[in-house]
Structure formats: structure tokens, C-alpha cells
Design a protein around this motif. Structure first.
Motif, mmCIF file in Angstrom:
data_model
loop_
_atom_site.group_PDB
_atom_site.id
_atom_site.type_symbol
_atom_site.label_atom_id
_atom_site.label_comp_id
_atom_site.label_asym_id
_atom_site.label_seq_id
_atom_site.Cartn_x
_atom_site.Cartn_y
_atom_site.Cartn_z
ATOM 1 N N MET A 145 0.823 -1.184 0.000
ATOM 2 C CA MET A 145 0.000 0.000 0.000
ATOM 3 C C MET A 145 0.870 1.253 0.000
ATOM 4 O O MET A 145 0.550 2.220 -0.695
ATOM 5 C CB MET A 145 -0.910 -0.025 1.216
ATOM 6 N N LEU A 146 1.932 1.254 0.804
ATOM 7 C CA LEU A 146 2.813 2.415 0.829
ATOM 8 C C LEU A 146 3.553 2.592 -0.488
ATOM 9 O O LEU A 146 3.799 3.726 -0.908
ATOM 10 C CB LEU A 146 3.799 2.304 1.983
ATOM 11 N N ARG A 177 3.376 5.935 -2.663
ATOM 12 C CA ARG A 177 4.605 6.623 -3.057
ATOM 13 C C ARG A 177 4.657 6.819 -4.579
ATOM 14 O O ARG A 177 5.050 7.878 -5.065
ATOM 15 C CB ARG A 177 5.806 5.805 -2.582
ATOM 16 N N LYS A 178 4.210 5.819 -5.317
ATOM 17 C CA LYS A 178 4.182 5.916 -6.778
ATOM 18 C C LYS A 178 3.207 6.996 -7.229
ATOM 19 O O LYS A 178 3.500 7.791 -8.127
ATOM 20 C CB LYS A 178 3.790 4.558 -7.359
ATOM 21 N N GLN A 179 2.026 7.057 -6.587
ATOM 22 C CA GLN A 179 1.037 8.076 -6.935
ATOM 23 C C GLN A 179 1.550 9.482 -6.594
ATOM 24 O O GLN A 179 1.308 10.428 -7.340
ATOM 25 C CB GLN A 179 -0.269 7.811 -6.187
ATOM 26 N N LEU A 211 -0.723 16.221 -4.869
ATOM 27 C CA LEU A 211 -1.435 15.525 -3.802
ATOM 28 C C LEU A 211 -0.719 15.608 -2.457
ATOM 29 O O LEU A 211 -1.325 15.346 -1.424
ATOM 30 C CB LEU A 211 -1.620 14.047 -4.170
ATOM 31 N N ILE A 212 0.549 15.988 -2.448
ATOM 32 C CA ILE A 212 1.328 16.028 -1.207
ATOM 33 C C ILE A 212 0.719 17.006 -0.196
ATOM 34 O O ILE A 212 0.507 16.636 0.962
ATOM 35 C CB ILE A 212 2.809 16.335 -1.506
#
Length: 82
Positions: A1-2, A6-8, A15-16
Motif C-alpha cells: 500500500m505504501l 509513493r508511486k502516486q 497531492l502532497i
């Protein structure tokens, strides 16, 4: 999931800040809920030794999160002792 997250974030850096503010809001809401559960006189965690904690509150105890125009140090008791 992480790894997916991280890829997204690498492909969509806008989005950050969104994730930062959502995480901060979630953390602040959890801290406020913990404060309500631990500091509010309406909540009794120990019913055996302190069944009515609101009766032991002095008139100068501030339990509200934010008091605008009220100075708790100058208050006097208006009711009888129970």
C-alpha cells in the motif's frame, strides 16, 4: 500500500499538500477527542472512587477548551456543597 501511495505521489506531486493537511486534521481531531475523554468533568472513568466528578470541580477550574471573556480565577461558588 505504501509503495502504491509513493508511486502516486511521484506522479502527482500536487497531492502532497492535500495528504499533509488531511493527516494534520485527523491528528488534531484525535487529540481533541482524547482531551475530551480525559479532561471533561462529564466523563467518569473511575465510577468506584469518583462516581460524580462534576461535584468535585472548583468554580475556578477551567475545563473549557477556550474561554473568550471569562476569567475563571475570579469566579465564586454560587451553589451548596453536596
Amino acid at each position: 500500500m505504501l509503495a502504491t501511495m509513493r508511486k502516486q505521489l511521484r506522479s502527482h506531486p500536487a497531492l502532497i499538500p492535500l495528504l499533509f493537511f488531511i493527516g494534520g486534521g485527523a491528528a488534531m481531531s484525535m487529540m481533541y477527542l482524547a482531551r475530551l475523554a480525559l479532561r471533561n468533568p462529564d466523563v467518569s472513568w473511575d465510577r468506584k472512587n469518583n462516581p460524580e466528578p462534576w461535584n468535585k470541580m472548583a468554580p475556578t477550574d477551567q475545563y473549557k477548551f477556550y474561554a473568550v471573556n471569562l476569567d475563571y480565577s475570579k469566579l465564586k461558588k454560587q451553589g451548596p456543597d453536596f
